[in-house]
Write a protein that holds these residues in place. Structure first.
Motif, mmCIF file in Angstrom:
data_model
loop_
_atom_site.group_PDB
_atom_site.id
_atom_site.type_symbol
_atom_site.label_atom_id
_atom_site.label_comp_id
_atom_site.label_asym_id
_atom_site.label_seq_id
_atom_site.Cartn_x
_atom_site.Cartn_y
_atom_site.Cartn_z
ATOM 1 N N ARG A 599 -66.850 87.904 28.138
ATOM 2 C CA ARG A 599 -66.531 86.566 27.642
ATOM 3 C C ARG A 599 -66.722 86.570 26.127
ATOM 4 O O ARG A 599 -67.769 87.013 25.633
ATOM 5 C CB ARG A 599 -67.422 85.517 28.293
ATOM 6 N N VAL A 600 -65.713 86.070 25.408
ATOM 7 C CA VAL A 600 -65.734 86.072 23.946
ATOM 8 C C VAL A 600 -65.554 84.631 23.455
ATOM 9 O O VAL A 600 -64.638 83.918 23.914
ATOM 10 C CB VAL A 600 -64.626 86.975 23.372
ATOM 11 N N GLU A 634 -57.793 87.289 27.917
ATOM 12 C CA GLU A 634 -56.998 86.130 28.308
ATOM 13 C C GLU A 634 -57.631 84.878 27.708
ATOM 14 O O GLU A 634 -58.839 84.648 27.852
ATOM 15 C CB GLU A 634 -56.935 86.009 29.835
ATOM 16 N N ARG A 635 -56.792 84.039 27.058
ATOM 17 C CA ARG A 635 -57.304 82.829 26.412
ATOM 18 C C ARG A 635 -57.563 81.761 27.469
ATOM 19 O O ARG A 635 -56.688 81.403 28.245
ATOM 20 C CB ARG A 635 -56.293 82.319 25.381
ATOM 21 N N ARG A 640 -61.937 80.468 23.039
ATOM 22 C CA ARG A 640 -62.608 81.076 24.189
ATOM 23 C C ARG A 640 -61.649 82.038 24.901
ATOM 24 O O ARG A 640 -60.514 81.675 25.216
ATOM 25 C CB ARG A 640 -63.090 80.007 25.176
ATOM 26 N N TRP A 641 -62.139 83.295 25.149
ATOM 27 C CA TRP A 641 -61.341 84.314 25.820
ATOM 28 C C TRP A 641 -62.191 85.003 26.901
ATOM 29 O O TRP A 641 -63.424 85.040 26.804
ATOM 30 C CB TRP A 641 -60.865 85.376 24.834
ATOM 31 N N THR A 642 -61.509 85.537 27.890
ATOM 32 C CA THR A 642 -62.214 86.225 28.987
ATOM 33 C C THR A 642 -61.421 87.465 29.403
ATOM 34 O O THR A 642 -60.184 87.426 29.463
ATOM 35 C CB THR A 642 -62.398 85.308 30.208
ATOM 36 N N ALA A 643 -62.171 88.566 29.690
ATOM 37 C CA ALA A 643 -61.610 89.771 30.321
ATOM 38 C C ALA A 643 -62.392 90.003 31.606
ATOM 39 O O ALA A 643 -63.599 90.258 31.565
ATOM 40 C CB ALA A 643 -61.716 90.976 29.397
#
Length: 677
Positions: A599-600, A634-635, A640-643
């Motif tokens: 999580r970014v 993925e936005r 906020r982004w998540t892989a």
């Protein structure tokens, strides 16, 4: 014990009946013959006993010379989906076959294709196998087996899980390659082959260089012959045991021709085969040395043979030593082009020194009339061999150890210190032997049994009449023919001859105190030599210190530092343009090898979420040259982004790289090392 035939005019009495004992074909009792030729078999028996004890000790202590330093997936990893293949990384080159890496499902079925893939690149030694499609979730077992570049078998196993861990029905064999009965026999064979080679080469060098008369001395001939038989038999046994030693571990496979054919196709099999062929050539050398060369009396008569024997013997001995250099420690690691020829020289120097010492022991005990010049020539030869050993041994120690800390911090280093201590003891005893050598008399002179007052004592500095070995005539040779016609009397006279010969030999042996002292010191040297050979064999079965330290460093780089705990990282950034400052926060859960969720979050200078023109994240494991592995993001919302499938194949100190671009031209890249368990 000095009974002789009655002299003329002396009063006689009937002989006391003595029970007859079987006599040997040469007219002496079997017991006497055995006593005369006992020293060479005892030396070989001592070597064989040490070999048996050494093989038992090494069966559980020998360690591999190449090590598994990494795998993908890593041991204990849990991956979300089945990987395409399983790869293994080793510290140095290994030999594997199509069935060397097996991946087993929880049910025990094979999950791999069975075809080995060579993924080596540069200094990275990596092999793998592809996995079948449609594998179920659960815990998978990877079992592998290989042969390191210096001929030692290695094996191991680890597990990983797809989806989530599960129970497994896989049962791995408890016996490792190179262990058990076959491993002990193989270790014994290696020691015995070293010992046989040492006695064979050193004994021949002693005769040819130091004591040409020794070519006609039976005890010396027996010693060299025993050395050849021991060396050849041990080499043949090693060739037969090689298959089960590196494979099944079943002794019965030693007689399987299919297994033997597979061994012949390997580097070690070729070395053992060459060694056997050279053993045949050495038999011809020994036959000439103890045949035509021994029968020629003067130095001039032997001159034409000396050159041929010296050149031919050196070539054969160097060839045999080369079979070890090409297949063991010297053929791997650093500076192999220099290490292999120096290893050949080192082995030859060992054989000349220690094998010559064994021949000297036999000569001093069974042929005390050995000339002082011969002993002095061996002393000079041994000194030269020790000087060569000092130079080559110093280089080999540096090459195999590398650092001072490895001398005490590794098993190889500690064994090397033990060997150095034993060599120091050996040199000390050798110095004592040199002192005795300088005090030797030129010849040994003792009074004979029949010497009358005024007669000169008999010299025993050379060979005497046939069958006497320089000990003078047999005092029972003038026995009454009528008395010897009686079988009982004949047996009694035979025993008397043996007793007289033994007593004379003891007087000859003990006539010079310096020779007695030299015998004791040389015997002490021989005892230390046996232990030195044992430690040397143990060194060849132990992982070199340099390799062990390198492997430990690589394992430390992949050691678990943050087990089963999310990794949180906060990285300030500044792209240099307007509004180009902020903070990137990353959360890697669960923070271990295998599948992770990343999580970014990107916040501006005001602490509020903000979008950026581009955001990239990758992971690199520099120690294993893995990566960079990009993580697709993925936005989810603004800033906020998540892989959901960030795959990290193994634990270690990973380099996290984040690239942030806030405009068409304003961009920055930030690196951060993170520990992954």
């Amino acid at each position: 014990m000095t009974a002789i035939a009655p002299r003329q005019g002396a009063p006689t009495r009937p002989p006391r009946p003595v029970p007859a004992r079987p006599a040997s074909p040469h007219g002496v009792s079997a017991r006497g013959a055995s006593a005369r030729r006992g020293i060479a078999p005892r030396l070989l028996a001592l070597l064989l006993l040490t070999a048996a004890l050494l093989g038992t000790a090494l069966s559980g202590a020998a360690s591999a010379h190449s090590a598994l330093t990494g795998s993908d997936p890593a041991d204990g990893a849990v991956v979300a989906t089945a990987p395409q293949r399983v790869t293994l990384t080793f510290s140095e080159q290994v030999a594997l076959g199509d069935d060397s890496i097996r991946v087993l499902e929880p049910s025990g079925k094979r999950a791999d294709s069975g075809e080995l893939r060579d993924l080596c690149s540069g200094s990275v030694v990596k092999y793998g196998v592809d996995l079948r499609d449609g594998l179920p979730d659960g815990t998978y077992t990877v079992a592998w087996q290989a042969v390191s570049a210096d001929s030692h078998p290695i094996s191991g196993a680890f597990s990983f899980s797809i989806g989530k861990p599960s129970a497994t029905k896989v049962v791995l064999p408890k016996e490792e390659p190179g262990g058990g009965l076959v491993g002990r026999l193989y270790d014994i064979g290696r020691y015995v082959s070293y010992a046989g080679f040492t006695v064979l080469v050193g004994g021949c060098a002693f005769v040819l260089v130091c004591w040409p008369r020794g070519a006609s001395v039976r005890p010396v001939q027996r010693l060299v012959a025993y050395g050849w038989v021991t060396f050849t038999a041990a080499t043949l046994a090693l060739l037969m045991l090689r298959g089960p030693y590196t494979g099944s571990g079943e002794l019965g496979d030693a007689f399987d021709l299919g297994v033997l054919q597979g061994v012949l196709d390997t580097k070690t099999g070729a070395a053992l085969t060459s060694r056997l062929l050279l053993a045949g050539a050495s038999a011809l050398f020994v036959a000439v040395l103890f045949g035509p060369y021994a029968r020629r009396e003067g130095p001039g008569d032997r001159r034409d043979l000396v050159y041929g024997l010296a050149v031919g013997g050196t070539i054969v001995a160097a060839g045999i030593a080369g079979t070890w250099a090409l297949s063991e420690h010297a053929s791997t690691g650093v500076q192999t082009a220099l290490a292999m020829p120096l290893d050949v020289v080192h082995l030859l120097a060992v054989a000349v020194w220690l094998g010559g010492l064994a021949a000297l022991v036999v000569a001093l005990y069974r042929e005390p009339s050995i000339e002082r010049d011969a002993v002095e020539r061996y002393s000079r030869l041994a000194f030269g061999a020790v000087a060569v050993l000092a130079v080559t041994g110093l280089y080999q120690s540096w090459r195999q150890v590398g650092t001072w800390t490895a001398l005490t911090g590794t098993a190889y280093g500690r064994l090397l210190l033990v060997k150095l201590g034993l060599v120091a003891v050996l040199l000390g005893v050798g110095w004592i032997s040199r002192r005795w050598t300088r005090q030797l008399a030129e010849t040994v002179r003792v009074p004979s049994d029949e010497q009358r007052p005024g007669e000169a004592p008999e010299a025993t500095g050379g060979p005497g009449p046939e069958g006497t070995n320089g000990e003078g005539a047999d005092p029972t040779a003038t026995a009454d023919p009528a008395a010897t016609a009686d079988p009982v009397r004949a047996a009694q006279l035979a025993r008397q001859r043996v007793a007289v010969a033994v007593a004379r030999k003891r007087r000859v042996r003990d006539a010079d105190p310096a020779r007695a002292g030299l015998r004791r010191s040389v015997l002490a040297e021989t005892a230390v030599v046996v232990v030195v050979l044992a430690v040397t064999t143990a060194l060849t079965a132990t992982e070199p210190a340099r390799t062990q330290e390198q492997t430990d460093r690589m394992r430390a780089a992949t050691a678990t530092a943050v087990p089963d705990r999310p990794v949180d990282v906060s990285l300030p950034f500044d792209t240099g343009g307007p509004g180009g400052t902020g903070t990137v926060r990353l959360n890697l859960d669960p923070g271990r090898s295998g599948g992770n969720t990343l999580r970014v979050a990107v916040d501006g200078a005001d602490g509020k979420p903000r979008d950026v023109a581009e955001l990239k994240v990758s992971f690199t494991l520099d120690a294993q040259e893995i990566g960079p592995l990009p993580v697709p993001l993925e936005r989810d919302a603004a800033g906020r982004w998540t892989a959901r499938s960030a795959q990290l194949p193994m634990p270690g100190d990973w380099r996290l790289r984040v690239t942030v671009r806030t405009s068409d031209i304003d961009q920055t890249t930030i690196d951060k090392n993170v520990k992954i368990g």
